[in-house]
Write a protein that holds these residues in place. Structure first.
Motif, short mmCIF file in Angstrom:
data_model
loop_
_atom_site.label_atom_id
_atom_site.label_comp_id
_atom_site.label_asym_id
_atom_site.label_seq_id
_atom_site.Cartn_x
_atom_site.Cartn_y
_atom_site.Cartn_z
N PRO A 5 -2.36 9.80 -6.32
CA PRO A 5 -1.90 8.64 -6.83
C PRO A 5 -2.95 7.46 -6.64
O PRO A 5 -3.80 7.54 -5.84
N LYS A 6 -2.46 6.43 -7.65
CA LYS A 6 -3.42 5.13 -7.53
C LYS A 6 -3.34 4.63 -6.01
O LYS A 6 -2.14 4.62 -5.39
N GLU A 7 -4.51 4.05 -5.68
CA GLU A 7 -4.40 3.38 -4.41
C GLU A 7 -4.49 1.89 -4.42
O GLU A 7 -5.41 1.35 -5.50
N ILE A 8 -4.16 1.01 -3.42
CA ILE A 8 -4.28 -0.43 -3.41
C ILE A 8 -4.96 -0.84 -2.08
O ILE A 8 -4.31 -0.52 -1.20
N ASN A 17 -0.24 3.83 -4.08
CA ASN A 17 0.52 2.94 -4.74
C ASN A 17 1.92 3.94 -5.25
O ASN A 17 2.03 4.54 -6.42
N ILE A 18 2.76 4.05 -4.44
CA ILE A 18 3.99 4.81 -4.71
C ILE A 18 5.23 4.01 -4.10
O ILE A 18 5.27 3.43 -2.99
N ASN A 19 6.61 4.56 -4.83
CA ASN A 19 7.65 3.96 -4.29
C ASN A 19 8.40 5.02 -3.33
O ASN A 19 7.78 6.26 -3.41
N ASN A 20 9.36 4.79 -2.62
CA ASN A 20 10.13 5.77 -1.96
C ASN A 20 10.59 7.20 -2.55
O ASN A 20 10.29 8.15 -2.18
N ILE A 74 3.28 -5.32 2.00
CA ILE A 74 3.75 -5.59 0.70
C ILE A 74 3.37 -6.96 0.56
O ILE A 74 2.86 -7.37 -0.45
N LYS A 75 3.58 -7.96 1.65
CA LYS A 75 3.18 -9.53 1.12
C LYS A 75 1.79 -9.72 0.84
O LYS A 75 1.28 -10.24 0.24
N GLY A 76 0.86 -8.95 1.85
CA GLY A 76 -0.49 -8.96 1.81
C GLY A 76 -1.01 -8.61 0.60
O GLY A 76 -1.89 -9.45 -0.32
N ALA A 77 -0.40 -7.37 -0.09
CA ALA A 77 -0.85 -6.88 -1.36
C ALA A 77 -0.44 -7.98 -2.35
O ALA A 77 -1.29 -8.03 -3.55
N LYS A 78 0.58 -8.52 -2.49
CA LYS A 78 1.23 -9.42 -3.35
C LYS A 78 0.15 -10.73 -3.40
O LYS A 78 -0.43 -11.09 -4.41
N LEU A 80 -2.73 -10.90 -2.70
CA LEU A 80 -4.13 -10.40 -3.14
C LEU A 80 -4.24 -10.25 -4.41
O LEU A 80 -5.18 -9.63 -5.32
N ASN A 81 -2.99 -10.25 -5.10
CA ASN A 81 -2.71 -10.07 -6.63
C ASN A 81 -2.88 -8.65 -7.00
O ASN A 81 -3.14 -8.07 -8.09
N THR A 82 -2.76 -7.57 -6.01
CA THR A 82 -2.54 -5.98 -6.26
C THR A 82 -1.62 -5.61 -5.38
O THR A 82 -1.45 -4.84 -4.53
N PRO A 83 -0.33 -5.91 -6.17
CA PRO A 83 0.94 -5.49 -5.69
C PRO A 83 1.24 -3.95 -5.34
O PRO A 83 0.87 -3.51 -6.26
#
Length: 246
Positions: A5-8, A17-20, A74-78, A80-83
């Motif tokens: 899967p894609k990675e952030i 980059n995956i949900n539950n 999650i907050k950090g990725a957001k 950095l504009n890579t949610p």
């Protein structure tokens, strides 16, 4: 898994980059295919530790899935504009996999926690998930892992859950995960929660992303560990400004 899967990337750590729902669906496929998988559940504290420890960082980089087990990620990725899509907690993933194992009569090896805590956890698991097979278990207080290694190699469980805390659990999995084509996952203090010796934050605290505060109130000695969060957020904002500071 056809493709990874894609990675952030968050401060040098590549998060899946995956949900539950997607993660559990993929792990079910992996298990049915007897694929060897290594899951890391990472929070801001682990990110900071990996930045300062190249050997540990290389182990995380070798994992098949590194999931965002911490609202700070999650907050950090957001910022950095890579949610990332959502927080994927290790404990909820563990519960989902226990249910799956129970429904499909899969086998599990449990490693970690104090002996009395593990015994309580195993008793609850036997009661709540009567159809899964317990391939073996051992507490986390050992100096010689030869018996553990032999048992896992012989029984080849479908899942191996390692509750040794970071970084020990990831070092253990990295060293031994080729013993058995299993789903290997570090689960931190999850056995304590299963055993009832540590209470999980009520739903209100979870929904408002303040589980960390609930844990701090339960265990004030965690205060100094909690200081990792403001340090992590400072690094996030510096990164956003184009300053990647070690």
């Amino acid at each position: 898994m056809v493709s990874k899967p894609k990675e952030i990337n968050v401060l040098g750590i590549n998060f899946t980059n995956i949900n539950n729902k997607e993660l559990i669906s993929q792990l079910k496929i992996d298990s049915h295919n007897h694929s060897n998988r290594f899951i890391v559940t990472a929070n801001p504290e682990i990110v900071l530790y990996a930045r300062d420890n190249p050997k540990y960082l290389s182990i995380i980089e070798s994992a098949d899935y590194t999931i965002a087990d911490g609202i700070g990620i999650i907050k950090g990725a957001k910022i950095l504009n890579t949610p990332l899509p959502e927080r994927v907690t290790g404990f909820d993933t563990l519960l989902s996999l226990l249910t799956f194992a129970n429904e499909n009569k899969k086998s599990i090896y449990f490693l970690g926690a104090k002996s009395e805590t593990l015994d309580k956890a195993i008793k609850k698991i036997k009661n709540d998930y009567p159809n899964l097979e317990i391939a073996g278990y051992h507490d986390g207080y050992f100096t010689d892992d030869s018996d553990i290694v032999t048992e896992i190699k012989h029984n080849k469980p479908d899942f191996v859950f390692v509750a040794l805390g970071f970084p020990k659990q990831e070092f253990f999995i990295s060293k031994y995960h080729n013993l058995s084509p299993s789903i290997w996952m570090g689960v931190g203090g999850s056995f304590d929660v299963l055993a009832g010796t540590v209470k999980r934050a009520p739903l209100f605290w979870q929904k408002h992303h303040i589980e960390w505060l609930f844990r701090l109130l339960q265990e004030p000695t965690r205060f100094f560990r909690m200081l990792a969060l403001p340090k992590y957020l400072i690094l996030i904002y510096l990164k956003k400004l184009g300053i990647d500071k070690k």
